[in-house]
Scaffold this motif. Sequence first.
Motif, PDB file in Angstrom:
ATOM      1  N   ALA A 125      98.531  70.325  78.813  1.00  0.00           N
ATOM      2  CA  ALA A 125      98.926  70.899  80.201  1.00  0.00           C
ATOM      3  C   ALA A 125      98.016  72.034  80.549  1.00  0.00           C
ATOM      4  O   ALA A 125      97.933  73.286  79.684  1.00  0.00           O
ATOM      5  CB  ALA A 125     100.422  71.312  80.172  1.00  0.00           C
ATOM      6  N   GLN A 126      97.313  72.301  81.764  1.00  0.00           N
ATOM      7  CA  GLN A 126      96.451  73.249  81.981  1.00  0.00           C
ATOM      8  C   GLN A 126      97.124  73.741  83.474  1.00  0.00           C
ATOM      9  O   GLN A 126      97.475  72.983  84.153  1.00  0.00           O
ATOM     10  CB  GLN A 126      95.129  72.831  82.191  1.00  0.00           C
ATOM     11  CG  GLN A 126      94.347  72.492  80.893  1.00  0.00           C
ATOM     12  CD  GLN A 126      93.018  72.156  81.047  1.00  0.00           C
ATOM     13  OE1 GLN A 126      92.479  71.579  82.125  1.00  0.00           O
ATOM     14  NE2 GLN A 126      92.301  72.162  79.992  1.00  0.00           N
ATOM     15  N   GLN A 127      97.099  75.009  83.344  1.00  0.00           N
ATOM     16  CA  GLN A 127      97.264  75.723  84.656  1.00  0.00           C
ATOM     17  C   GLN A 127      96.420  76.812  85.108  1.00  0.00           C
ATOM     18  O   GLN A 127      96.039  77.769  84.237  1.00  0.00           O
ATOM     19  CB  GLN A 127      98.974  76.240  84.387  1.00  0.00           C
ATOM     20  CG  GLN A 127      99.340  77.134  85.850  1.00  0.00           C
ATOM     21  CD  GLN A 127      99.600  76.089  87.228  1.00  0.00           C
ATOM     22  OE1 GLN A 127     100.435  75.257  86.976  1.00  0.00           O
ATOM     23  NE2 GLN A 127      99.028  76.702  87.958  1.00  0.00           N
ATOM     24  N   ALA A 128      96.020  76.649  86.385  1.00  0.00           N
ATOM     25  CA  ALA A 128      95.124  77.940  87.073  1.00  0.00           C
ATOM     26  C   ALA A 128      95.892  78.911  87.346  1.00  0.00           C
ATOM     27  O   ALA A 128      96.960  78.813  88.086  1.00  0.00           O
ATOM     28  CB  ALA A 128      94.465  77.511  88.178  1.00  0.00           C
ATOM     29  N   ILE A 129      95.905  79.880  86.612  1.00  0.00           N
ATOM     30  CA  ILE A 129      96.782  81.395  86.913  1.00  0.00           C
ATOM     31  C   ILE A 129      96.186  82.181  88.132  1.00  0.00           C
ATOM     32  O   ILE A 129      96.689  82.494  88.910  1.00  0.00           O
ATOM     33  CB  ILE A 129      96.657  82.244  85.869  1.00  0.00           C
ATOM     34  CG1 ILE A 129      97.509  81.530  84.540  1.00  0.00           C
ATOM     35  CG2 ILE A 129      97.596  83.434  86.118  1.00  0.00           C
ATOM     36  CD1 ILE A 129      97.705  82.305  83.518  1.00  0.00           C
ATOM     37  N   VAL A 135      92.221  77.858  95.531  1.00  0.00           N
ATOM     38  CA  VAL A 135      93.438  77.003  95.989  1.00  0.00           C
ATOM     39  C   VAL A 135      93.991  77.299  97.272  1.00  0.00           C
ATOM     40  O   VAL A 135      94.013  76.016  98.038  1.00  0.00           O
ATOM     41  CB  VAL A 135      94.324  77.183  94.628  1.00  0.00           C
ATOM     42  CG1 VAL A 135      95.612  75.947  95.107  1.00  0.00           C
ATOM     43  CG2 VAL A 135      93.793  76.699  93.346  1.00  0.00           C
ATOM     44  N   ARG A 136      94.097  78.363  97.537  1.00  0.00           N
ATOM     45  CA  ARG A 136      94.890  78.561  98.874  1.00  0.00           C
ATOM     46  C   ARG A 136      93.961  78.134 100.000  1.00  0.00           C
ATOM     47  O   ARG A 136      94.383  77.793 101.074  1.00  0.00           O
ATOM     48  CB  ARG A 136      95.120  80.083  98.884  1.00  0.00           C
ATOM     49  CG  ARG A 136      95.788  80.672 100.244  1.00  0.00           C
ATOM     50  CD  ARG A 136      95.972  82.039 100.042  1.00  0.00           C
ATOM     51  NE  ARG A 136      95.059  82.925  99.600  1.00  0.00           N
ATOM     52  CZ  ARG A 136      94.131  83.394 100.461  1.00  0.00           C
ATOM     53  NH1 ARG A 136      93.925  83.138 101.601  1.00  0.00           N
ATOM     54  NH2 ARG A 136      93.112  84.175  99.825  1.00  0.00           N
ATOM     55  N   LEU A 137      92.546  78.588  99.823  1.00  0.00           N
ATOM     56  CA  LEU A 137      91.745  78.460 100.811  1.00  0.00           C
ATOM     57  C   LEU A 137      91.665  76.775 101.028  1.00  0.00           C
ATOM     58  O   LEU A 137      91.337  76.410 102.047  1.00  0.00           O
ATOM     59  CB  LEU A 137      90.346  78.900 100.461  1.00  0.00           C
ATOM     60  CG  LEU A 137      90.343  80.386 100.801  1.00  0.00           C
ATOM     61  CD1 LEU A 137      88.961  81.128 100.141  1.00  0.00           C
ATOM     62  CD2 LEU A 137      90.483  80.924 102.263  1.00  0.00           C
ATOM     63  N   GLY A 138      91.521  76.024  99.948  1.00  0.00           N
ATOM     64  CA  GLY A 138      91.289  74.669  99.968  1.00  0.00           C
ATOM     65  C   GLY A 138      92.594  74.046 100.760  1.00  0.00           C
ATOM     66  O   GLY A 138      92.466  73.055 101.427  1.00  0.00           O
TER      67      GLY A 138
END
Length: 448
Positions: A125-129, A135-138
């Motif tokens: 399990a991987q999570q971008a911190i 992510v927001r701009l995408g």
Amino acid sequence: MKGYSKIIILGIGWVVFGLSSEAQKKPLNLEETRNLALEFNKSLKISALQKVEAEAQRKEAFTNYLPSIDGNGSASLIPTLDNIELPGFQLPTGPEEGAAASDAYFPGIALQTENLSILQAGVTAQQAIYAGGQVRLGNKMAKTGVEISEQAYQLQEAQVILNTDEAYWQLAAMNETVKLAEKYVQMLDSLEDQLNDMYELRLIPKSEKLRVTVQKNEAELNLLKARNGYRIMQMNLCRIIGLPLNTQIDITEEVNPNPTLPNMSDSKEKALAGRQELKILDGQAQISDYQKKMVNAEFLPQLGAQVAYQYNQYGDLYQDGMVTLGASLSIPIFHWGEKKHRKSAAQARIQQAQLNLHDTQELVQLEVQQVMIQLQEEYESILWAQKNKQEAQESLEETQASYDVGLNTTTDLLNAQASWQNAYSKEIEALTNFQVLKTRYQKALGLL
């Protein structure tokens, strides 16, 4: 009797054909015609699929907020591996070379490695911190993409409605033209019968009668052309709304003989606020701005975390499971000016989008002004045509009355009849053009 039977059969056949043709007529008002066109149009269906695609991309972008979970597994078999056997021996007394043997004895070992199977499985399990805002701009870009696709759909929908209205009112106008041509032929036919009677009584020369016959022949030819034109326009409307080309359409709406000008105050402002093209270009400019910010985000530190579990099994010899926790940090240091160049390219795209938007705004204002002028001119044309038609009607009635008492010639009467037909034709044309221009005006304001 056989001859009469054939006549009866043919007569019945024509009656059945006439009834079937009448049964195939499809009455349509303008609203129904629009709905059929919107339902059938292939370009609109493509635009609807593009909306679905944009919405799916928006949902895909949102998943980047969530952790990703991946699994892996493998299985291996080594069929050529033999069992491993280690013989027994006396253990040395020390680690140095040449040490004497001790009393301790290693009995040896036998490992069952024949046809060894190896099983491995794991889940991570991987999570971008922190990703610098990518992510927001995408997600913002994907949301703007949905809005653009919606405006593109509305733009295509407006074009379909305009094309449908044009075809509908052209068919309605041609229907009126056919009726007018039929009435004109009847008028000339009646005059020809009257002159035939007068010629037989030797009251007029043959040339006088032939003048009317020639005019009637030309009118009949124009009637034929009008009927053929009506059929072609009917087929064109069938093509637009997705009906078989041989469908007989019965137009239920007629052009309004007393049209009114729409309220055209603040038309340019309404167009700038409502036109789909401008909203699309504004959305594209926003995406270009997001892309520039995305370049900055890509060159910021990236922080992520992961949790993993790994299971290993080597035949009957060994098996274990292990949980690992980890974190990763990536810091861009030096990329030979890549960030600067990419930002320059992004800034150029922003300026292009803004210039394109400003240019289109000017074109939209020009288009609105043109349609407003055309509407005003066509409205004046209607008033002129109706006045001319009334005068032509009065002229025809007066000329007919004078002709009946011998004060006017046949040529005078023919000219009056031709002027009457031309005046009616001009009114039909002006009224039809006005109806189409009203739809074009609504499209110019982005109201369709």
